[in-house]
Enzyme design. Structure first.
Site, PDB file in Angstrom:
ATOM      1  N   ASP A  79     -21.239 -75.835  84.342  1.00 25.59           N
ATOM      2  CA  ASP A  79     -21.703 -77.218  84.492  1.00 25.59           C
ATOM      3  C   ASP A  79     -23.156 -77.319  84.960  1.00 25.59           C
ATOM      4  O   ASP A  79     -23.536 -78.257  85.668  1.00 25.59           O
ATOM      5  CB  ASP A  79     -20.792 -78.003  85.459  1.00 25.59           C
ATOM      6  CG  ASP A  79     -19.349 -77.979  85.005  1.00 25.59           C
ATOM      7  OD1 ASP A  79     -19.126 -77.935  83.779  1.00 25.59           O
ATOM      8  OD2 ASP A  79     -18.457 -78.009  85.866  1.00 25.59           O
TER       9      ASP A  79
ATOM     10  N   LYS B  39     -25.871 -76.948  80.438  1.00 25.21           N
ATOM     11  CA  LYS B  39     -26.115 -76.148  79.221  1.00 25.21           C
ATOM     12  C   LYS B  39     -26.152 -77.036  77.977  1.00 25.21           C
ATOM     13  O   LYS B  39     -27.006 -76.866  77.111  1.00 25.21           O
ATOM     14  CB  LYS B  39     -25.002 -75.082  79.055  1.00 25.21           C
ATOM     15  CG  LYS B  39     -24.965 -74.074  80.189  1.00 25.21           C
ATOM     16  CD  LYS B  39     -23.787 -73.122  80.073  1.00 25.21           C
ATOM     17  CE  LYS B  39     -22.442 -73.782  80.261  1.00 25.21           C
ATOM     18  NZ  LYS B  39     -22.166 -74.262  81.629  1.00 25.21           N
TER      19      LYS B  39
ATOM     20  N   GLY C 288     -16.907 -78.178  79.004  1.00 25.45           N
ATOM     21  CA  GLY C 288     -17.211 -79.587  78.766  1.00 25.45           C
ATOM     22  C   GLY C 288     -18.718 -79.709  78.819  1.00 25.45           C
ATOM     23  O   GLY C 288     -19.312 -79.578  79.882  1.00 25.45           O
ATOM     24  N   HIS C 289     -19.344 -79.879  77.671  1.00 26.44           N
ATOM     25  CA  HIS C 289     -20.811 -79.904  77.600  1.00 26.44           C
ATOM     26  C   HIS C 289     -21.260 -81.328  77.275  1.00 26.44           C
ATOM     27  O   HIS C 289     -20.901 -81.873  76.230  1.00 26.44           O
ATOM     28  CB  HIS C 289     -21.316 -78.901  76.560  1.00 26.44           C
ATOM     29  CG  HIS C 289     -21.013 -77.484  76.940  1.00 26.44           C
ATOM     30  ND1 HIS C 289     -21.341 -76.401  76.163  1.00 26.44           N
ATOM     31  CD2 HIS C 289     -20.415 -76.961  78.046  1.00 26.44           C
ATOM     32  CE1 HIS C 289     -20.956 -75.291  76.761  1.00 26.44           C
ATOM     33  NE2 HIS C 289     -20.383 -75.601  77.909  1.00 26.44           N
TER      34      HIS C 289
ATOM     35  N   GLN D 199     -19.218 -71.893  80.428  1.00 28.53           N
ATOM     36  CA  GLN D 199     -18.975 -71.477  81.814  1.00 28.53           C
ATOM     37  C   GLN D 199     -20.275 -70.955  82.447  1.00 28.53           C
ATOM     38  O   GLN D 199     -21.346 -71.399  82.049  1.00 28.53           O
ATOM     39  CB  GLN D 199     -17.830 -70.447  81.902  1.00 28.53           C
ATOM     40  CG  GLN D 199     -16.460 -71.038  81.625  1.00 28.53           C
ATOM     41  CD  GLN D 199     -16.112 -71.174  80.146  1.00 28.53           C
ATOM     42  OE1 GLN D 199     -16.234 -70.218  79.398  1.00 28.53           O
ATOM     43  NE2 GLN D 199     -15.694 -72.346  79.717  1.00 28.53           N
TER      44      GLN D 199
HETATM   45  P1  GDP Z   1     -22.548 -77.956  81.026  1.00 27.28           P
HETATM   46  O1  GDP Z   1     -21.092 -77.667  81.070  1.00 27.28           O
HETATM   47  O2  GDP Z   1     -23.373 -76.829  81.564  1.00 27.28           O
HETATM   48  O3  GDP Z   1     -23.026 -78.396  79.676  1.00 27.28           O
HETATM   49  O4  GDP Z   1     -22.801 -79.190  82.032  1.00 27.28           O
HETATM   50  P2  GDP Z   1     -21.881 -80.517  82.133  1.00 27.28           P
HETATM   51  O5  GDP Z   1     -22.166 -81.369  80.977  1.00 27.28           O
HETATM   52  O6  GDP Z   1     -20.476 -80.163  82.435  1.00 27.28           O
HETATM   53  O7  GDP Z   1     -22.446 -81.139  83.472  1.00 27.28           O
HETATM   54  C1  GDP Z   1     -23.788 -81.455  83.615  1.00 27.28           C
HETATM   55  C2  GDP Z   1     -23.883 -82.950  83.952  1.00 27.28           C
HETATM   56  O8  GDP Z   1     -25.179 -83.242  84.422  1.00 27.28           O
HETATM   57  C3  GDP Z   1     -23.687 -83.850  82.749  1.00 27.28           C
HETATM   58  O9  GDP Z   1     -23.121 -85.055  83.166  1.00 27.28           O
HETATM   59  C4  GDP Z   1     -25.124 -84.077  82.244  1.00 27.28           C
HETATM   60  O10 GDP Z   1     -25.267 -85.301  81.528  1.00 27.28           O
HETATM   61  C5  GDP Z   1     -25.855 -84.136  83.545  1.00 27.28           C
HETATM   62  N1  GDP Z   1     -27.267 -83.661  83.514  1.00 27.28           N
HETATM   63  C6  GDP Z   1     -27.807 -82.638  82.798  1.00 27.28           C
HETATM   64  N2  GDP Z   1     -29.094 -82.452  83.147  1.00 27.28           N
HETATM   65  C7  GDP Z   1     -29.363 -83.381  84.103  1.00 27.28           C
HETATM   66  C8  GDP Z   1     -30.522 -83.671  84.886  1.00 27.28           C
HETATM   67  O11 GDP Z   1     -31.558 -83.045  84.793  1.00 27.28           O
HETATM   68  N3  GDP Z   1     -30.401 -84.686  85.793  1.00 27.28           N
HETATM   69  C9  GDP Z   1     -29.250 -85.399  85.965  1.00 27.28           C
HETATM   70  N4  GDP Z   1     -29.230 -86.357  86.863  1.00 27.28           N
HETATM   71  N5  GDP Z   1     -28.150 -85.148  85.234  1.00 27.28           N
HETATM   72  C10 GDP Z   1     -28.198 -84.145  84.337  1.00 27.28           C
HETATM   73  P1  IMO Z   2     -18.653 -75.343  81.188  1.00 23.95           P
HETATM   74  O1  IMO Z   2     -18.891 -74.625  79.901  1.00 23.95           O
HETATM   75  C1  IMO Z   2     -16.990 -75.204  85.222  1.00 23.95           C
HETATM   76  C2  IMO Z   2     -13.356 -72.838  85.794  1.00 23.95           C
HETATM   77  C3  IMO Z   2     -12.088 -73.604  86.143  1.00 23.95           C
HETATM   78  C4  IMO Z   2     -11.406 -72.564  87.012  1.00 23.95           C
HETATM   79  C5  IMO Z   2     -11.745 -71.256  86.315  1.00 23.95           C
HETATM   80  C6  IMO Z   2     -10.671 -70.746  85.373  1.00 23.95           C
HETATM   81  O2  IMO Z   2     -18.468 -76.803  81.052  1.00 23.95           O
HETATM   82  O3  IMO Z   2     -19.677 -74.960  82.199  1.00 23.95           O
HETATM   83  P2  IMO Z   2      -9.877 -71.516  82.953  1.00 23.95           P
HETATM   84  O4  IMO Z   2      -9.304 -72.819  82.478  1.00 23.95           O
HETATM   85  O5  IMO Z   2     -11.138 -71.120  82.261  1.00 23.95           O
HETATM   86  O6  IMO Z   2      -8.862 -70.411  82.957  1.00 23.95           O
HETATM   87  O7  IMO Z   2     -10.250 -71.787  84.498  1.00 23.95           O
HETATM   88  O8  IMO Z   2     -12.927 -71.502  85.585  1.00 23.95           O
HETATM   89  N1  IMO Z   2     -14.039 -73.285  84.563  1.00 23.95           N
HETATM   90  C7  IMO Z   2     -15.169 -74.007  84.555  1.00 23.95           C
HETATM   91  N2  IMO Z   2     -15.877 -74.538  85.566  1.00 23.95           N
HETATM   92  N3  IMO Z   2     -17.427 -75.337  83.955  1.00 23.95           N
HETATM   93  C8  IMO Z   2     -16.743 -74.790  82.934  1.00 23.95           C
HETATM   94  O9  IMO Z   2     -17.204 -74.787  81.668  1.00 23.95           O
HETATM   95  C9  IMO Z   2     -15.536 -74.120  83.202  1.00 23.95           C
HETATM   96  N4  IMO Z   2     -14.602 -73.505  82.437  1.00 23.95           N
HETATM   97  C10 IMO Z   2     -13.716 -72.994  83.281  1.00 23.95           C
HETATM   98  O10 IMO Z   2     -12.373 -74.776  86.850  1.00 23.95           O
HETATM   99  O11 IMO Z   2     -11.989 -72.534  88.281  1.00 23.95           O
HETATM  100 MG    MG Z   3     -19.322 -78.500  81.807  1.00 24.22          MG
END
Ligand code: GDP
Ligand code: IMO
Ligand code: MG
Length: 432
Positions: free
Chosen positions: A13, A16, A40-41, A226
């Site tokens: 999170d 990416k 979840g991207h 991840q």
């Molecule tokens: P990922 O799994 O690495 O793709 O990240 P996620 O999408 O799960 O979580 C990142 C969250 O931060 C999302 O809600 C993005 O929209 C948000 N986000 C990404 N870059 C920025 C930033 O520079 N500032 C803020 N405030 N939010 C951001």
């Molecule tokens: P993105 O790509 C954050 C965490 C779960 C749990 C552990 C194992 O959005 O960054 P699993 O279901 O993979 O067997 O769970 O890994 N986890 C993540 N945490 N971002 C993710 O993906 C994750 N994918 C798995 O919360 O702790």
């Molecule tokens: Mg994510």
């Protein structure tokens, strides 16, 4: 032409999806290589939010090709839902725009059921806090050589045989060990055959396709899921996911040779979050942690769970530099730190009388280490609307500089908001 790998440096999170979407501008191909719909991207383009769990984050660009590599595990229902939801938004996903490796394994209903039953049966201390999407049990079958690949969907005889053998064992576990209802062979088979019809046109040889693209001189972007501390080998085991999340797996997970990778960009959130259980040395259990959670909107993009928050961990960043061979950093969510009077970064850990510069492999030690902090000055003004790096408050630039000096890796991107446009691109990794 260049091949660039994007990986998460922390516990996932990091942003990416946003950075992959941004860099897709310069890419021709975007490739997922591991994980499944535990990811979840999130992308935000012109204030519209998209969350992708399985489709590569480059899909919003209609002229780019997206690939799902052999290292990814696929829940076909979720994949088809994502395709349908994009079509509803006026973005049809055709086989010209998406290829799925025939070697990618399938997440079946019994994988999800076992994942959830296993978690439910564990004591509070032992729970991993998985996403419940069947990730662990699916990779177990893959490594145990009893998995079902997407290619098997195209051969009904083989699908029947493999499914029957698998269900024999899974239903024994579900009924006898977890006291749950068994999974029906007929229902799973019928579902899979229906998915097969819809997915067949997308299935192909991703490795061959990428090789041709490389030889034509095209730009290829690999999208990790991840983060480094969730890696099955190098992370905080057993509180990890079930795949290798580090950059080396971009090659294994797509069938692309390691000598063709040009750079590896680590996505580093300006503070740290973790969702699920497991050690988190810089976690904040106070108002500052709550403030970061609120301002950063830190809720899981897959499960909606509140993310745990804490200061930036330089030890975790150093691990990521080494394990991924990072050539650049994308520092995200810098805007979330605006308003803090002081900002802290852990520079080492203390374990009893020992000083550590890497995450200990022993999980009890990882849970006991005490971060040693360095304190930096914060800044008060909001920075979402800053469009040139020079215009950032001096304290924000000092923080970025300190991260660069500490890790020995330059920042190529600084992100100041969720939108595609809220980004300071200092150096395009595809420019050579
Ligand atoms: P990922 O799994 O690495 O793709 O990240 P996620 O999408 O799960 O979580 C990142 C969250 O931060 C999302 O809600 C993005 O929209 C948000 N986000 C990404 N870059 C920025 C930033 O520079 N500032 C803020 N405030 N939010 C951001
Ligand atoms: P993105 O790509 C954050 C965490 C779960 C749990 C552990 C194992 O959005 O960054 P699993 O279901 O993979 O067997 O769970 O890994 N986890 C993540 N945490 N971002 C993710 O993906 C994750 N994918 C798995 O919360 O702790
Ligand atoms: Mg994510």
């Amino acid at each position: 032409m260049a091949s660039v790998v994007i990986v998460g440096t922390q516990w996932g999170d990091e942003g990416k999806g946003k950075i992959v979407d941004l860099l897709t501008r310069s890419a021709d191909y975007v490739v997922r290589f591991q994980g499944g719909n535990n990811a979840g991207h999130t992308l935000v383009v012109n204030k519209q939010q998209y969350i992708f769990h399985i489709i590569p984050s480059g899909i919003l660009y209609e002229d780019k090709k997206c690939m799902i590599g052999n290292g990814v595990i696929i829940d076909p229902a979720i994949l088809l839902e994502e395709i349908a939801s994009l079509a509803e938004k006026g973005l049809p996903v055709t086989p010209e725009r998406l290829m799925i490796s025939e070697n990618a394994h399938l997440i079946m209903e019994y994988h999800r059921r076992l994942d959830q039953a296993q978690e439910a049966s564990l004591s509070k201390e032992k729970k991993i806090g998985t996403t419940g999407r069947g990730i662990g049990p699916c990779y177990v079958d893959k490594v145990g050589r009893t998995g079902i690949k997407i290619g098997d969907l195209l051969d009904e005889g083989s699908l029947r045989e493999k499914l029957a053998a698998s269900l024999d064992e899974k239903n024994f576990l579900l009924k006898q060990k977890y006291r749950e209802e068994p999974v029906s062979f007929e229902v799973v088979l019928a579902n899979m055959l229906a998915y097969a019809e819809k997915l067949a046109p997308f299935v192909g040889n991703v490795s061959v396709e990428l090789d041709k693209a490389r030889k034509r001189g095209e730009n290829i972007l690999f999208e990790g899921a991840q983060g480094t501390q969730l890696d099955i080998d190098h992370g905080t085991y057993p509180f990890v996911t079930s795949s290798n999340t580090v950059a080396g797996n971009a090659c294994n997970g797509s069938g692309f040779g390691p000598t063709h990778i040009d750079s590896v960009i680590g996505i580093l959130k300006a503070y740290t979050t973790r969702v699920g259980e497991g050690p988190f040395p810089t976690e904040l259990h106070d108002q500052t942690g709550e403030a970061l959670q609120r301002k950063g909107g830190e809720f899981g993009a897959t499960t909606g769970r509140k993310r745990r928050c804490g200061w930036l961990d330089g030890v975790v960043a150093t691990d990521a530099v080494r394990l991924n061979g990072l050539t650049g950093l994308a520092i995200t969510k810098l805007d979330v730190l605006s308003g803090q009077s002081k900002i802290k970064m852990a520079t080492s850990y203390q374990l009893g009388d020992r000083s550590l510069n890497a995450m200990p492999s022993n999980i009890r030690d990882a849970a006991r280490v005490k971060p040693v902090y360095e304190e930096l000055a914060g800044w008060q003004s909001e920075i979402n609307e800053v469009t040139a790096y020079e215009d950032l408050p001096v304290e924000a630039k000092d923080y970025v500089k300190r991260i660069e000096d500490f890790t020995g890796v330059e920042a190529v991107i600084v992100s100041v908001g969720p939108d595609r446009d809220e980004t300071l691109l200092l150096k395009d990794p595809f420019d050579r």
